[in-house]
Design a protein around this motif. Structure first.
Motif, mmCIF file in Angstrom:
data_model
loop_
_atom_site.group_PDB
_atom_site.id
_atom_site.type_symbol
_atom_site.label_atom_id
_atom_site.label_comp_id
_atom_site.label_asym_id
_atom_site.label_seq_id
_atom_site.Cartn_x
_atom_site.Cartn_y
_atom_site.Cartn_z
ATOM 1 N N TRP B 242 0.832 -1.219 0.000
ATOM 2 C CA TRP B 242 0.000 0.000 0.000
ATOM 3 C C TRP B 242 0.858 1.257 0.000
ATOM 4 C CZ3 TRP B 242 -2.882 -3.450 3.756
ATOM 5 C CH2 TRP B 242 -3.934 -4.105 3.101
ATOM 6 N N SER B 246 0.022 0.477 -6.325
ATOM 7 C CA SER B 246 -1.191 -0.288 -6.604
ATOM 8 C C SER B 246 -1.093 -1.730 -6.105
ATOM 9 C CB SER B 246 -1.471 -0.274 -8.099
ATOM 10 O OG SER B 246 -0.392 -0.851 -8.774
ATOM 11 N N ILE B 268 -9.932 -6.626 -1.145
ATOM 12 C CA ILE B 268 -9.673 -5.333 -1.798
ATOM 13 C C ILE B 268 -9.342 -5.613 -3.259
ATOM 14 C CG2 ILE B 268 -8.183 -3.296 -1.832
ATOM 15 C CD1 ILE B 268 -8.032 -3.568 1.196
ATOM 16 N N SER B 271 -6.282 -1.206 -5.426
ATOM 17 C CA SER B 271 -6.027 0.036 -4.682
ATOM 18 C C SER B 271 -4.937 0.835 -5.382
ATOM 19 C CB SER B 271 -5.598 -0.287 -3.252
ATOM 20 O OG SER B 271 -4.259 -0.717 -3.224
ATOM 21 N N ASN B 272 -5.013 2.124 -5.173
ATOM 22 C CA ASN B 272 -3.988 3.026 -5.718
ATOM 23 C C ASN B 272 -3.563 3.984 -4.625
ATOM 24 O OD1 ASN B 272 -3.280 2.660 -8.540
ATOM 25 N ND2 ASN B 272 -5.484 2.832 -8.854
ATOM 26 N N THR B 273 -2.283 4.228 -4.545
ATOM 27 C CA THR B 273 -1.780 5.132 -3.511
ATOM 28 C C THR B 273 -1.276 6.403 -4.177
ATOM 29 O OG1 THR B 273 -1.100 3.218 -2.213
ATOM 30 C CG2 THR B 273 -0.164 5.332 -1.578
ATOM 31 N N VAL B 290 -4.727 6.391 0.038
ATOM 32 C CA VAL B 290 -4.985 5.097 -0.600
ATOM 33 C C VAL B 290 -6.448 5.063 -1.036
ATOM 34 C CG1 VAL B 290 -4.963 2.599 -0.317
ATOM 35 C CG2 VAL B 290 -3.231 3.986 0.824
ATOM 36 N N HIS B 291 -6.661 4.863 -2.292
ATOM 37 C CA HIS B 291 -8.019 4.695 -2.826
ATOM 38 C C HIS B 291 -8.190 3.236 -3.186
ATOM 39 C CE1 HIS B 291 -8.787 9.015 -3.167
ATOM 40 N NE2 HIS B 291 -7.484 9.095 -3.460
ATOM 41 N N ALA B 292 -9.223 2.633 -2.579
ATOM 42 C CA ALA B 292 -9.393 1.193 -2.812
ATOM 43 C C ALA B 292 -10.851 0.868 -3.096
ATOM 44 C CB ALA B 292 -8.905 0.411 -1.596
ATOM 45 N N ARG B 293 -11.050 -0.187 -3.880
ATOM 46 C CA ARG B 293 -12.389 -0.740 -4.114
ATOM 47 C C ARG B 293 -12.375 -2.138 -3.522
ATOM 48 N NH1 ARG B 293 -13.748 -2.298 -8.701
ATOM 49 N NH2 ARG B 293 -11.628 -2.399 -9.540
ATOM 50 N N ALA B 294 -13.443 -2.470 -2.822
ATOM 51 C CA ALA B 294 -13.424 -3.772 -2.150
ATOM 52 C C ALA B 294 -14.800 -4.414 -2.205
ATOM 53 C CB ALA B 294 -12.981 -3.600 -0.703
ATOM 54 N N ILE B 321 -5.829 -0.665 6.860
ATOM 55 C CA ILE B 321 -4.779 -0.325 5.884
ATOM 56 C C ILE B 321 -3.818 0.694 6.483
ATOM 57 C CG2 ILE B 321 -4.387 0.827 3.650
ATOM 58 C CD1 ILE B 321 -6.994 -0.478 2.679
#
Lengths: 527, 357
Positions: B242, B246, B268, B271-273, B290-294, B321
């Motif tokens: 993280w 990504s 998750i 994710s992108n940091t 950190v942008h994440a989709r889960a 996270i």
């Protein structure tokens, strides 16, 4: 256009002089008038047609006039001879007959007057009946010929699933009729030339006036007229004698046995050359791309053709390069193989007593021998030989440890790829060139293949067929001709004839595009 | 020239010249048939007690290597598909040279997939090894650099069933993990880039033998320059992921509130940091977002999946996270190593600031 012919002018002029001299000698031969007196005629015929037991003579006397009929047995329809010539003559009661009187009473469709000995001989050899009124300086050639020949059959070398099935036969008249049947216009011209000192075969140059480039037609005729040879019985002699580059491995003339294919090409501005006795036809000029085009490409929907034609291009280059690449990758450039594949190949190759190049050459030679055996033998036996050769010999060679399974797969794949090509002449050239690539790969690996490929491409772009660049429309590049190159565009999109043919009339399709049809309100759905 | 060649046409002469010249190409001279070579799939580098270099090489055993003619069996005749041989020398080059002298067929290095450094060797510095692998043109630059706490020879001899070839199996293990955390795929070119970057902190996958004797990915080894300084376990490895950028398909487990159970599992998906460095007068502020989709894979037994639960899970995952990243940063700070590549990223965003420092 015909740059090639402008070169070496001095040498060519000498050749032209020699040819003209020969023509002069041959032109005077047989140009003497036919003898008028019966005893001279008998003397001439006995010397000219001596020991020709098939020459038939019939003498009839009508109202004091002696009429002599001559023909060759087997070439004449005897029923037509009797009903069309003998019966009408028997009814004549007029004295002092003239040739014009005879012409008017005969029931024969084609009648020609002949006055020279050469014409006499040609008429007899063509299967005509020669009618001579004793003491006259002229005779009549009556066409009641019925030369033996086979009927029109299905095309075997260029089969198609859809589309016409007819193929050419050995009789040039029938072949021309097959073309006439399809192109019903007086613009389709047929110019005939007699070739062969002894065979005196008819060679017909067929083209569509108003489409084919006139200088191209003239060039083709000139090349055929220049031929001075004992005999022409097949298309190959003509091909080799009129070819632009006689030493190249690539065919610069296209051969076909399908009249529909010839018609399609005539409408594209090409020229067809038919030879008496040949069940196929030459198409000129021929470009590289023509040999990767099958007739089915035009009979199937264009979406399917797109995929198949791409596949054919891949198959051609595979048939050339696959064995060479295999040798290069196993002998020099192993680092280019994925590791699992290399491990597998190395395991397969263990214990093989030959280097890869020898193994490849050995397999290719065996494959060629099997292919040749399969072609020469009768069809049923030939297939068995091919299957036995492929399955049993290949398997036995692998089991004996003489060749690796990978090599068998590569050679078999090469063979199958070459079978996917529609032109047999082109396949033959790739069969030879693949050996050169294998040797180049064995000597220098991928570098060798690259060098040979460069030489090959240089050679290809330097070739011309009747003045048209062999690699057109790729080199020189023509965007509009790309519609029928690697793909086949839909018919509504193909509006123009190939640019490199330099046709008189460039437009071949005047049908509006679907978009234009919609605008014109032609679509039924719209109404 | 004209007199010698006589009436040769220029084209034939040109072809003859090309043909003769092609024989001078470096072709036949370096011909090497595939069955005349020892395919090296992996190299292990260890240090002996007397500070010599012990090199282990894993060769393909062609007589037992998997091929199409073996009905899918991995080996034949009870033999191993690979042969593991060791040589000791003063340097890697020295030991490699001994293979050439002692094993029939030449050593073929272009298909080498792994370089496995023993921990003791790595702690003393791998600079010379990096120099060797960079200079030798036989090696591919996509070979993996790995570290093992065990003896490299043991790892390369271990079974990795169902994959018959040990090196392929180990590489597969690393590649599987790299689908989640890209930095785990420690290929040579990536390691060299990290080694030469302002951060100078390469990270290599850590392979160790489990109790059953099979190799497994245990985390990553963190280097300062060319020396191994510490290792991160799988959880810390996630935190580093993280921090670095990504990630994909990483599962996190959250405990259930006030009761025992399997807990909640959240996958998750990606994710992108986002890294933002803001140099101040005296210090440097670094912000990581950190942008994440889960998606929820499993929730606690008596919990209802409603909007409130979603919000709670979202908050808990974010906290997880953040905690994971903080733990990893703390460990890296303790080791005084910039494995999170902050130095490099600051340099890329603010070259002037880096130059002044």
């Amino acid at each position: 256009m015909f740059k090639r012919f402008r070169r070496n002018g001095g040498e060519r002029r000498i050749l032209d002089c020699e040819r003209e001299l020969r023509e002069d000698i041959s032109a005077t031969e047989g140009q003497e008038p036919i003898p008028e007196r019966p005893e001279f005629m008998q003397q001439w015929l006995e010397s000219e047609w001596d020991r020709c037991s098939d020459l038939q003579t019939r003498e009839i006397e009508i109202c004091g006039e002696r009429i002599l009929l001559f023909w060759l047995r087997g070439l004449v329809d005897l029923i037509r001879l009797e009903t069309g010539i003998l019966q009408p003559l028997a009814r004549v009661s007029k004295r002092r007959l003239q040739l014009s009187d005879v012409v008017s009473i005969l029931h024969t469709v084609t009648v020609h007057e002949i006055s020279t000995r050469r014409q006499w001989n040609t008429a007899l050899a063509d299967g005509q009946v020669v009618l001579w009124l004793c003491g006259r300086p002229h005779a009549l050639a009556l066409d009641v010929s019925h030369a033996p020949g086979r009927a029109i059959q299905k095309a075997e070398n260029e089969p198609t699933l859809e589309g016409p099935q007819e193929a050419f036969v050995e009789q040039i008249e029938m072949n021309l009729a097959l073309l006439r049947k399809r192109i019903r216009t007086p613009r389709m011209k047929v110019e005939s030339v007699r070739v062969g000192e002894y065979t005196n075969s008819t060679v017909a140059v067929v083209y569509v006036e108003g489409i084919a480039k006139p200088t191209l037609v003239e060039e083709a005729l000139q090349r055929i007229r220049r031929i001075s040879i004992d005999g022409v019985g097949d298309i190959n002699k003509i091909r080799e004698l009129i070819s632009d580059a006689p030493f190249t491995l690539f065919p610069t003339t296209e051969e076909t046995e399908r009249p529909d294919r010839v018609c399609g090409n005539l409408l594209q501005g090409r020229i067809a050359i038919l030879v008496e006795g040949a069940p196929n036809c030459l198409l000129v000029p021929a470009q590289f791309i023509h040999f990767l085009v099958a007739v089915d490409d035009y009979y199937f929907h264009y979406t399917l053709t797109l995929f198949i034609r791409m596949l054919r291009h891949v198959a051609y280059w595979s048939s050339l390069l696959l064995p060479g690449l295999y040798v290069a990758l196993l002998s020099y450039n192993q680092d280019l193989l994925p590791t699992p594949l290399l491990v597998t190949v190395a395991a397969q190759h263990r214990g093989i007593p030959f280097p890869t190049i020898i193994e490849a050459l050995l397999m290719l030679v065996v494959f060629e021998v099997l292919r040749e055996a399969g072609t020469r033998l009768p069809r049923a036996v030939g297939q068995s030989v091919s299957i036995v050769g492929t399955l049993i010999v290949g398997d036995a060679a692998v089991r004996a440890g003489l060749v690796s399974p990978g090599m068998v797969i590569v050679v078999a794949g090469t063979g199958v790829a070459s079978f996917a090509l529609p032109a047999y002449g082109f396949v033959n050239s790739s069969r030879l060139i693949q050996f050169a690539f294998v040797i180049a790969a064995g000597v220098s690996g991928l570098v060798g293949i690259l060098i040979l490929a460069l030489i090959l491409i240089t050679h290809l772009v330097s070739l011309r067929s009747f003045g048209v660049p062999y690699m057109a429309p790729v080199a020189p590049f023509s965007w509009s001709d790309m519609k029928d190159m690697f793909i086949r565009a839909p018919w509504f999109a193909m509006k123009r004839r190939p640019e490199h043919m330099e046709t008189v009339n460039e437009t071949s399709n005047r049908t509006p595009l679907p978009k234009q049809r919609k605008a014109l309100g032609w679509d039924l759905n719209e109404s | 020239m004209k007199r010698v060649l006589g009436s040769w046409p220029p084209k034939a002469f040109a072809l003859f010249l090309v043909g003769i010249s092609s024989l001078c190409l470096p072709g036949c001279y370096d011909i090497q048939e595939v069955d005349d070579m020892n395919l090296v799939l992996a190299i292990g580098v260890d240090e002996t007690e007397d500070h010599l270099i012990n090199v282990t090489a894993e060769f393909v055993n062609p007589s037992s290597a998997p091929s199409s003619g073996q009905d899918g069996s991995s080996t034949s005749g009870g033999k191993q598909p690979v042969i593991v041989r060791q040589e000791t020398g003063a340097s890697i080059e020295d030991a490699m040279g001994k293979f050439e002298r002692e094993i029939p067929h030449s050593v073929y290095l272009a298909q080498n997939m792994l370089v496995l450094f023993g921990e003791s060797y790595a702690r003393n510095g791998i600079d010379r090894a990096l120099d060797f692998f960079e200079r030798d043109r036989a090696f591919r630059r996509n070979q993996l650099f790995l570290v093992t706490p065990n003896a490299a020879s043991d790892v390369l001899s271990a079974s990795v069933d169902p994959e018959p070839l040990n090196a392929l199996g180990i590489r597969e293990l690393v590649e599987q993990s790299s689908t989640q955390l890209r930095f785990v795929q420690s290929e040579q070119q990536q390691i060299m880039e990290e080694y030469l970057s302002p951060s100078q902190s390469p990270v290599m996958a850590l392979i160790s033998l489990q109790s059953v004797g099979r190799p497994a990915l245990q985390g990553v080894a963190v280097f300062r320059g060319g020396r191994l300084v510490d290792t991160l376990n799988v959880d810390e490895m996630q935190g580093l992921g993280w921090l670095l950028g990504s990630t994909r398909q990483v599962s996190i487990h959250l405990p259930c509130a006030g009761e025992d159970g399997a807990g909640t599992t959240i996958r998750i998906l990606g994710s992108n940091t986002k890294f933002q460095a803001q140099p101040g007068q005296r210090d440097l502020n670094v912000q990581l977002q950190v942008h994440a989709r889960a998606e929820v894979e499993q929730i606690c037994p008596r919990e209802k999946l409603d909007e409130k639960t979603f919000k709670d899970l979202n908050r808990m995952a974010a906290a997880y996270i953040q905690r994971s990243m903080q733990t990893t940063i703390a460990k890296l700070q303790q080791d005084d190593v910039d494995a999170s590549q902050f130095g490099k990223r600051v340099f890329l965003q603010n070259p002037c600031y880096s130059a002044n420092q």
